[in-house]
Design a protein around this motif. Structure first.
Motif, PDB file in Angstrom:
ATOM      1  N   MET A  42       0.841  -1.197   0.000  1.00 19.39           N
ATOM      2  CA  MET A  42       0.000   0.000   0.000  1.00 19.39           C
ATOM      3  C   MET A  42       0.874   1.243   0.000  1.00 19.39           C
ATOM      4  O   MET A  42       1.721   1.406   0.862  1.00 19.39           O
ATOM      5  CB  MET A  42      -0.897   0.005   1.244  1.00 19.39           C
ATOM      6  N   GLN A  43       0.691   2.099  -0.979  1.00 21.45           N
ATOM      7  CA  GLN A  43       1.411   3.370  -1.017  1.00 21.45           C
ATOM      8  C   GLN A  43       0.526   4.444  -0.389  1.00 21.45           C
ATOM      9  O   GLN A  43      -0.560   4.740  -0.870  1.00 21.45           O
ATOM     10  CB  GLN A  43       1.765   3.770  -2.446  1.00 21.45           C
ATOM     11  N   VAL A  44       0.968   5.007   0.737  1.00 21.66           N
ATOM     12  CA  VAL A  44       0.171   6.019   1.425  1.00 21.66           C
ATOM     13  C   VAL A  44       0.560   7.402   0.927  1.00 21.66           C
ATOM     14  O   VAL A  44       1.645   7.609   0.383  1.00 21.66           O
ATOM     15  CB  VAL A  44       0.360   5.936   2.959  1.00 21.66           C
ATOM     16  N   ILE A  45      -0.353   8.334   1.106  1.00 23.58           N
ATOM     17  CA  ILE A  45      -0.078   9.719   0.742  1.00 23.58           C
ATOM     18  C   ILE A  45       0.755  10.350   1.849  1.00 23.58           C
ATOM     19  O   ILE A  45       0.346  10.369   3.005  1.00 23.58           O
ATOM     20  CB  ILE A  45      -1.379  10.509   0.556  1.00 23.58           C
ATOM     21  N   THR A  46       1.902  10.835   1.510  1.00 17.70           N
ATOM     22  CA  THR A  46       2.755  11.484   2.499  1.00 17.70           C
ATOM     23  C   THR A  46       3.013  12.925   2.101  1.00 17.70           C
ATOM     24  O   THR A  46       2.756  13.334   0.979  1.00 17.70           O
ATOM     25  CB  THR A  46       4.099  10.748   2.650  1.00 17.70           C
ATOM     26  N   SER A  47       3.528  13.688   3.030  1.00 19.58           N
ATOM     27  CA  SER A  47       3.833  15.094   2.787  1.00 19.58           C
ATOM     28  C   SER A  47       5.338  15.299   2.812  1.00 19.58           C
ATOM     29  O   SER A  47       6.028  14.685   3.625  1.00 19.58           O
ATOM     30  CB  SER A  47       3.177  15.967   3.861  1.00 19.58           C
ATOM     31  N   PRO A  48       5.873  16.126   1.921  1.00 21.96           N
ATOM     32  CA  PRO A  48       7.317  16.352   1.907  1.00 21.96           C
ATOM     33  C   PRO A  48       7.815  17.179   3.087  1.00 21.96           C
ATOM     34  O   PRO A  48       9.010  17.214   3.360  1.00 21.96           O
ATOM     35  CB  PRO A  48       7.531  17.107   0.592  1.00 21.96           C
ATOM     36  N   CYS A  49       6.912  17.842   3.801  1.00 19.58           N
ATOM     37  CA  CYS A  49       7.374  18.738   4.866  1.00 19.58           C
ATOM     38  C   CYS A  49       6.889  18.350   6.253  1.00 19.58           C
ATOM     39  O   CYS A  49       7.529  18.692   7.242  1.00 19.58           O
ATOM     40  CB  CYS A  49       6.980  20.185   4.555  1.00 19.58           C
ATOM     41  N   TRP A  50       5.763  17.643   6.355  1.00 18.83           N
ATOM     42  CA  TRP A  50       5.227  17.284   7.664  1.00 18.83           C
ATOM     43  C   TRP A  50       5.566  15.839   8.010  1.00 18.83           C
ATOM     44  O   TRP A  50       5.624  14.977   7.142  1.00 18.83           O
ATOM     45  CB  TRP A  50       3.704  17.453   7.694  1.00 18.83           C
ATOM     46  N   HIS A  51       5.758  15.576   9.283  1.00 22.76           N
ATOM     47  CA  HIS A  51       5.956  14.209   9.761  1.00 22.76           C
ATOM     48  C   HIS A  51       4.752  13.364   9.334  1.00 22.76           C
ATOM     49  O   HIS A  51       3.616  13.839   9.302  1.00 22.76           O
ATOM     50  CB  HIS A  51       6.093  14.216  11.286  1.00 22.76           C
ATOM     51  N   ALA A  52       4.999  12.093   9.008  1.00 21.30           N
ATOM     52  CA  ALA A  52       3.932  11.215   8.516  1.00 21.30           C
ATOM     53  C   ALA A  52       2.767  11.132   9.493  1.00 21.30           C
ATOM     54  O   ALA A  52       1.605  11.039   9.087  1.00 21.30           O
ATOM     55  CB  ALA A  52       4.493   9.827   8.242  1.00 21.30           C
ATOM     56  N   ARG A  53       3.048  11.180  10.802  1.00 26.52           N
ATOM     57  CA  ARG A  53       1.971  11.096  11.784  1.00 26.52           C
ATOM     58  C   ARG A  53       1.123  12.360  11.815  1.00 26.52           C
ATOM     59  O   ARG A  53       0.000  12.356  12.326  1.00 26.52           O
ATOM     60  CB  ARG A  53       2.554  10.844  13.179  1.00 26.52           C
ATOM     61  N   LEU A  54       1.665  13.442  11.282  1.00 25.47           N
ATOM     62  CA  LEU A  54       0.896  14.677  11.176  1.00 25.47           C
ATOM     63  C   LEU A  54       0.151  14.744   9.855  1.00 25.47           C
ATOM     64  O   LEU A  54      -0.996  15.206   9.800  1.00 25.47           O
ATOM     65  CB  LEU A  54       1.825  15.887  11.313  1.00 25.47           C
ATOM     66  N   ALA A  55       0.786  14.286   8.788  1.00 25.47           N
ATOM     67  CA  ALA A  55       0.153  14.333   7.466  1.00 25.47           C
ATOM     68  C   ALA A  55      -1.031  13.379   7.394  1.00 25.47           C
ATOM     69  O   ALA A  55      -2.050  13.677   6.752  1.00 25.47           O
ATOM     70  CB  ALA A  55       1.167  13.987   6.381  1.00 25.47           C
ATOM     71  N   ASP A  56      -0.898  12.228   8.045  1.00 20.83           N
ATOM     72  CA  ASP A  56      -1.996  11.255   8.039  1.00 20.83           C
ATOM     73  C   ASP A  56      -2.004  10.469   9.345  1.00 20.83           C
ATOM     74  O   ASP A  56      -1.481   9.355   9.423  1.00 20.83           O
ATOM     75  CB  ASP A  56      -1.882  10.302   6.849  1.00 20.83           C
ATOM     76  N   PRO A  57      -2.596  11.033  10.385  1.00 26.93           N
ATOM     77  CA  PRO A  57      -2.643  10.334  11.669  1.00 26.93           C
ATOM     78  C   PRO A  57      -3.359   8.990  11.600  1.00 26.93           C
ATOM     79  O   PRO A  57      -3.079   8.088  12.386  1.00 26.93           O
ATOM     80  CB  PRO A  57      -3.411  11.311  12.573  1.00 26.93           C
ATOM     81  N   SER A  58      -4.288   8.835  10.627  1.00 24.33           N
ATOM     82  CA  SER A  58      -5.009   7.572  10.507  1.00 24.33           C
ATOM     83  C   SER A  58      -4.121   6.456   9.973  1.00 24.33           C
ATOM     84  O   SER A  58      -4.362   5.281  10.204  1.00 24.33           O
ATOM     85  CB  SER A  58      -6.207   7.740   9.565  1.00 24.33           C
ATOM     86  N   ASN A  59      -3.094   6.849   9.192  1.00 22.95           N
ATOM     87  CA  ASN A  59      -2.144   5.901   8.595  1.00 22.95           C
ATOM     88  C   ASN A  59      -2.819   4.896   7.664  1.00 22.95           C
ATOM     89  O   ASN A  59      -2.343   3.764   7.501  1.00 22.95           O
ATOM     90  CB  ASN A  59      -1.362   5.148   9.686  1.00 22.95           C
ATOM     91  N   VAL A  60      -3.911   5.308   7.022  1.00 25.31           N
ATOM     92  CA  VAL A  60      -4.600   4.377   6.119  1.00 25.31           C
ATOM     93  C   VAL A  60      -4.873   4.961   4.724  1.00 25.31           C
ATOM     94  O   VAL A  60      -5.263   4.214   3.828  1.00 25.31           O
ATOM     95  CB  VAL A  60      -5.940   3.898   6.722  1.00 25.31           C
ATOM     96  N   ARG A  61      -4.663   6.260   4.541  1.00 25.35           N
ATOM     97  CA  ARG A  61      -4.998   6.843   3.245  1.00 25.35           C
ATOM     98  C   ARG A  61      -4.010   6.421   2.172  1.00 25.35           C
ATOM     99  O   ARG A  61      -2.804   6.597   2.311  1.00 25.35           O
ATOM    100  CB  ARG A  61      -5.035   8.375   3.338  1.00 25.35           C
ATOM    101  N   GLU A  62      -4.536   5.849   1.099  1.00 19.02           N
ATOM    102  CA  GLU A  62      -3.707   5.364   0.013  1.00 19.02           C
ATOM    103  C   GLU A  62      -3.553   6.429  -1.069  1.00 19.02           C
ATOM    104  O   GLU A  62      -4.416   7.288  -1.251  1.00 19.02           O
ATOM    105  CB  GLU A  62      -4.313   4.102  -0.593  1.00 19.02           C
ATOM    106  N   ALA A  63      -2.448   6.332  -1.803  1.00 18.54           N
ATOM    107  CA  ALA A  63      -2.240   7.205  -2.955  1.00 18.54           C
ATOM    108  C   ALA A  63      -3.009   6.639  -4.151  1.00 18.54           C
ATOM    109  O   ALA A  63      -3.427   5.477  -4.156  1.00 18.54           O
ATOM    110  CB  ALA A  63      -0.752   7.311  -3.275  1.00 18.54           C
ATOM    111  N   LYS A  64      -3.217   7.440  -5.172  1.00 18.66           N
ATOM    112  CA  LYS A  64      -3.877   6.971  -6.385  1.00 18.66           C
ATOM    113  C   LYS A  64      -2.930   6.065  -7.181  1.00 18.66           C
ATOM    114  O   LYS A  64      -1.719   6.270  -7.134  1.00 18.66           O
ATOM    115  CB  LYS A  64      -4.311   8.171  -7.243  1.00 18.66           C
ATOM    116  N   PRO A  65      -3.501   5.105  -7.921  1.00 18.80           N
ATOM    117  CA  PRO A  65      -4.935   4.828  -8.088  1.00 18.80           C
ATOM    118  C   PRO A  65      -5.505   4.063  -6.909  1.00 18.80           C
ATOM    119  O   PRO A  65      -4.978   3.030  -6.516  1.00 18.80           O
ATOM    120  CB  PRO A  65      -4.985   3.989  -9.366  1.00 18.80           C
ATOM    121  N   ARG A  66      -6.587   4.595  -6.344  1.00 17.52           N
ATOM    122  CA  ARG A  66      -7.231   3.987  -5.189  1.00 17.52           C
ATOM    123  C   ARG A  66      -8.360   3.056  -5.624  1.00 17.52           C
ATOM    124  O   ARG A  66      -9.092   3.359  -6.568  1.00 17.52           O
ATOM    125  CB  ARG A  66      -7.807   5.070  -4.265  1.00 17.52           C
TER     126      ARG A  66
END
Length: 272
Positions: free
Chosen positions: A1-25
């Motif tokens: 699973m490739q999650v959506i991450t942010s280049p500037c924010w810590h992963a736990r801040l960009a997606d606290p749920s840790n489940v959002r996938e990148a496209k194609p979803r």
């Protein structure tokens, strides 16, 4: 699973749920309704929120009101951001009523649309004709999204028809079956006249749905989006999202709003 991450924010801040996938979803898809955005606004939407949009619908029959140049540019922008662009299902219903279905599909493909919505919210379609429309769309290389339910205020849900439609549409090649909610989210399907969810009807509906990943729920109001995320989970497919609400919905999905904070945040000890 490739999650959506942010280049500037810590992963736990960009997606606290840790489940959002990148496209194609395959799940957690968001369909946006465009009721007449200008090109600048459309391009701004793509640049700001394109990563969070999976399908974009030019609402009802508005596709016929654009110049060919604007339609082409919208299609190009959507394709560049890996978004499936579709005309509204009502427009195909107009084509059926006017007897110009072949011309409709030829123009859809030529204009750069990458999908269609097959619906019978306003007219009656026989099962055979519904199948033919799905087949014709697939023959044109288009993604197919079908819809269940009538747009008439106060329309009831036929549960035997619901389950038959879901299985038949999936068998014919539909990616998602949309539960009708209109662009207003009021007085139709599982929603009452004020936009609230009729919970008893919703619970009964869930008993007749064989696979939740096959379903897209039209939910233009925040209260509806929140209800469905809480009831089904962050990977619920949601549609008829207003353009200005895309980022807000994505924040709901990730637990970046107070409404879903407790629901989606992983348990951890507070630390500094």
């Amino acid at each position: 699973m490739q999650v959506i991450t942010s280049p500037c924010w810590h992963a736990r801040l960009a997606d606290p749920s840790n489940v959002r996938e990148a496209k194609p979803r395959i799940t957690g898809r968001t369909m946006v309704i465009d009721k007449g955005l200008g090109l600048h606004a459309f391009e701004d939407l793509m640049q700001t929120a394109g990563a969070y949009i999976d399908v974009l619908k030019l609402g009802f029959g508005t596709s016929a009101l654009y110049s060919s140049e604007i339609l082409r540019k919208k299609a190009e922008l959507a394709r560049a951001h890996h978004i499936c662009l579709i005309p509204g299902g009502t427009f195909l219903e107009v084509a059926v009523q006017q007897g110009v279905v072949p011309s409709f599909f030829d123009t859809v493909a030529a204009a750069g649309f990458t999908g269609v919505e097959v619906s019978d919210g306003t007219i009656a379609l026989s099962r055979q004709l519904r199948n033919e429309l799905i087949d014709r769309a697939l023959d044109h290389g288009l993604h197919v999204f079908t819809e269940f339910g009538k747009k008439l205020t106060g329309s009831s849900i036929d549960y035997s028809e619901l389950i038959h439609t879901i299985y038949e549409d999936r068998h014919r090649g539909a990616e998602l079956i949309t539960m009708e909610g209109r662009e207003s989210g009021m007085g139709v399907g599982i929603y009452n006249d004020s936009g609230g969810c009729k919970e008893e009807e919703f619970e009964r509906m869930l008993l007749h749905i064989p696979n939740m990943d096959w379903i897209l729920w039209e939910a233009p109001l925040k209260s509806q989006q929140l209800f469905l995320i809480q009831a089904i989970g962050t990977k619920v497919n949601l549609g008829n999202i207003p353009p200005q609400e895309v980022m807000s919905l994505e924040a709901l999905r990730r637990g970046l709003r107070s409404d879903t904070f407790e629901l989606l945040h992983q348990t951890c000890d507070y630390m500094i």
